[in-house]
Write an enzyme that holds these catalytic residues in place. Structure first.
Site, short mmCIF file in Angstrom:
data_model
loop_
_atom_site.label_atom_id
_atom_site.label_comp_id
_atom_site.label_asym_id
_atom_site.label_seq_id
_atom_site.Cartn_x
_atom_site.Cartn_y
_atom_site.Cartn_z
N ASP A 25 60.86 52.87 29.50
CA ASP A 25 62.05 53.94 29.31
C ASP A 25 61.34 55.54 28.59
O ASP A 25 60.08 55.77 28.21
CB ASP A 25 63.02 53.37 28.46
CG ASP A 25 63.87 52.37 28.52
OD1 ASP A 25 63.94 52.37 29.83
OD2 ASP A 25 64.15 51.36 27.98
N LYS B 56 66.37 57.07 30.75
CA LYS B 56 67.84 57.62 31.08
C LYS B 56 68.08 57.80 29.87
O LYS B 56 67.98 57.99 28.37
CB LYS B 56 68.62 55.89 30.27
CG LYS B 56 68.18 55.51 32.27
CD LYS B 56 69.92 54.17 31.69
CE LYS B 56 69.93 53.34 32.45
NZ LYS B 56 69.05 52.57 33.13
N MET C 40 72.83 56.15 19.85
CA MET C 40 73.42 57.10 21.08
C MET C 40 74.79 57.73 20.93
O MET C 40 75.73 58.39 21.32
CB MET C 40 74.04 56.82 22.40
CG MET C 40 72.59 55.88 23.21
SD MET C 40 72.98 55.19 24.65
CE MET C 40 73.08 53.33 24.18
N1 SAH Z 1 67.07 49.81 22.04
C1 SAH Z 1 66.87 50.00 21.65
C2 SAH Z 1 68.27 51.38 21.60
C3 SAH Z 1 68.13 52.00 22.70
S1 SAH Z 1 69.72 53.11 22.61
C4 SAH Z 1 67.27 50.21 19.82
O1 SAH Z 1 66.93 49.01 19.62
O2 SAH Z 1 66.03 50.95 19.42
C5 SAH Z 1 68.68 54.26 22.74
C6 SAH Z 1 69.41 55.18 20.85
O3 SAH Z 1 68.69 54.89 20.11
C7 SAH Z 1 69.26 56.37 21.35
O4 SAH Z 1 69.90 57.37 21.64
C8 SAH Z 1 69.07 56.08 19.32
O5 SAH Z 1 70.43 56.34 19.18
C9 SAH Z 1 68.32 55.53 19.56
N2 SAH Z 1 67.39 55.78 18.52
C10 SAH Z 1 66.39 54.41 19.80
N3 SAH Z 1 65.12 55.12 18.91
C11 SAH Z 1 65.01 56.06 17.94
C12 SAH Z 1 64.01 56.35 17.05
N4 SAH Z 1 62.96 56.15 17.21
N5 SAH Z 1 64.70 57.68 15.80
C13 SAH Z 1 66.54 57.74 16.16
N6 SAH Z 1 67.09 57.42 16.71
C14 SAH Z 1 66.28 56.15 18.32
#
Ligand code: SAH
Length: 470
Positions: A248, A270, A383
């Site tokens: 990703d 994405k 998101m």
């Molecule tokens: N599977 C991922 C989430 C994927 S959806 C998880 O468990 O974290 C993608 C969203 O995750 C982003 O839009 C944001 O809201 C959040 N996200 C992922 N990494 C992040 C980070 N390092 N800091 C803040 N938000 C994060």
């Protein structure tokens, strides 16, 4: 990288040390590990150097370096412990066309000598561009403790196996053999002597040659929020072993850096509502590579089971009959609350926490706004950047208190982490004003713990992660 690390062949090459004191002797100890033809220029050498010359280990010229002496020499060390003498020797040597090292004067050097961990033929060189010799020594001590003393012997036995190992197909099968050789069979056999080790390794090779090759597979793993330190040990190992890494956009370059040099990296990022690789293409990539026999790592940001379309990928792999497994990772909500010193649940405040998404493939998502609007509720909104106004409007409409704390954590766990500390009533326009560009998590119902609140000169209540807290 100012200094490019290479290993120079010094077999029968001329190497000159200008100087005859302790400083020169220290360099000679190191150079004597090589097969270089060593010459020393010193009018009055210390007895230890004179003794090395008498024993035939080097050629001693009892006079200073003069023009022409270094013609054809590969390396010259200026090691007089005297700045003026060193500068003179360096100038002569450089004019003669040699690469020059002036001991303890990095600015005057064409090359610098790294800290070395010696398990000949295995050599680890550690460099810090001269900025942190103490750090280099600590890394060296750490490696010295970690690399078994017999590693060199094992490498030599391994070299003798090279031709026979060529019978295994290149790629994963050969790598598997060597991994078992160095990680398991070799170290276990070594204490019984070199002959026992050779026999054990012969048996190991026979098994690898006769065994059916492992079929391709897919491991779906979480890479955590971005800091490589927050990878699980298992994901780290999978990165080491993968032939193909399908990742990703959330997976940081620092983490991808840990994949093997030969691994194929395929980004399938994405971005919110923006361009993306269609999910069906991602399935196809995983399946095709696994069918070709590759070890595929499907690497997702955070935890693969949180807003990661995991089920769709599992269904596709199962339907195609591809062996697969899922490996958890640290989700963004965990990293975000850690950075503000808060807990996702707390006795007497909230005994449940919700993980929400601000939008899905169809647009903004609806939730049970009425229950979310109750005091004390805590939700981590993924998101949510673009959906913030929508979420804010819905919650206020359902009676939420505008003073409800809201914290937005951008780039959680990464060096560029920022924290926006606001309220539900002020979320928009505060979020738009903050112009966050990285992934951001909205924590509804949580404010940074008081000790974590720091004034920022950037904008009120927007905090940058302090370096020392990393
Ligand atoms: N599977 C991922 C989430 C994927 S959806 C998880 O468990 O974290 C993608 C969203 O995750 C982003 O839009 C944001 O809201 C959040 N996200 C992922 N990494 C992040 C980070 N390092 N800091 C803040 N938000 C994060």
């Amino acid at each position: 990288m100012q200094h490019f690390p290479i290993f120079l062949d010094l077999d029968q090459a001329r190497v000159i040390v200008a100087g005859g004191g302790d400083c020169a002797l220290a360099k000679l100890r190191l150079l004597r590990k090589t097969r270089a033809r060593i010459e020393v220029h010193a009018t009055d050498p210390i007895p230890a150097i004179a003794a090395l010359a008498e024993a035939g280990h080097l050629v001693l010229h009892r006079r200073p370096l003069t023009p022409g002496d270094a013609t054809g020499a590969r390396l010259v060390y200026a090691a007089h412990d005297d700045a003026a003498a060193d500068a003179g020797a360096a100038e002569i040597a450089r004019a003669d066309g040699a690469l020059v090292n002036v001991v303890d004067t990095p600015a005057a050097c064409d090359f610098i000598t790294p800290a070395i961990v010696d398990r000949d033929p295995v050599t680890v060189a550690i460099g810090t561009e001269g900025t942190a010799p103490v750090l280099a020594r600590r890394i060296k001590a750490d490696l010295e403790a970690r690399l078994p003393a017999g590693l060199g012997i094992l490498a030599r036995i391994g070299a003798a196996f090279r031709d026979r190992v060529a019978l295994l197909p290149a790629g994963a099968r050969r790598r598997d053999f060597w991994a078992e050789f160095y990680d398991d069979a070799g170290p276990r056999a070594l204490p019984h002597g070199a002959a026992a080790a050779e026999a054990a390794l012969g048996a190991l090779l026979h098994r690898h040659l006769t065994e059916a090759p492992a079929p391709g597979r897919v491991d779906i793993a979480g890479a955590g929020p971005g800091d490589p330190e927050l990878l699980t040990l298992r994901t780290r190992r999978l990165l080491d072993a993968a032939d193909v890494v399908i990742h990703d956009r959330l997976v940081t370059p620092e983490i991808l850096e840990l994949a093997r040099r030969e691994a194929q990296l395929i980004p399938v990022g994405k971005e919110g509502f923006g361009a993306s690789v269609p999910q069906a293409d991602i399935h196809r990539l995983m399946i095709d590579h696994a069918r070709a026999g590759a070890r595929v790592l499907r690497l997702k940001g955070g935890d693969p089971a949180v807003f990661g379309r995991l089920d769709e990928e599992l269904d596709a792999l199962q339907a195609a009959g591809i062996p697969h497994d899922v490996h958890p990772g640290l989700t963004a909500a965990s990293a975000a609350v850690a950075s503000i010193g808060q807990s996702l649940t707390r006795r007497d405040r909230n005994s449940a926490v919700r993980l929400l998404t601000g939008h899905d493939t169809k647009g903004f998502t609806d939730h049970d706004w009425r229950s979310l609007a109750r005091p004390g509720e805590v939700a981590a909104i993924y998101m949510g950047k673009r959906a913030a106004r929508f979420v804010q409007g819905r919650l206020l409409m359902h009676g939420a208190d505008p003073a409800t704390p809201v914290t937005v954590v951008e780039n959680a766990s990464r060096p560029d982490q920022r924290v926006l500390d606001t309220t539900l009533g002020a979320l928009e326009p505060a979020l738009t004003r903050a112009r966050l560009t990285g992934p951001a998590l909205i924590l509804l119902g949580l404010a940074p713990r008081a000790a974590q609140r720091r004034d920022s000169d950037l904008m009120p209540r927007l905090h940058r992660q302090p370096q020392e807290a990393l």
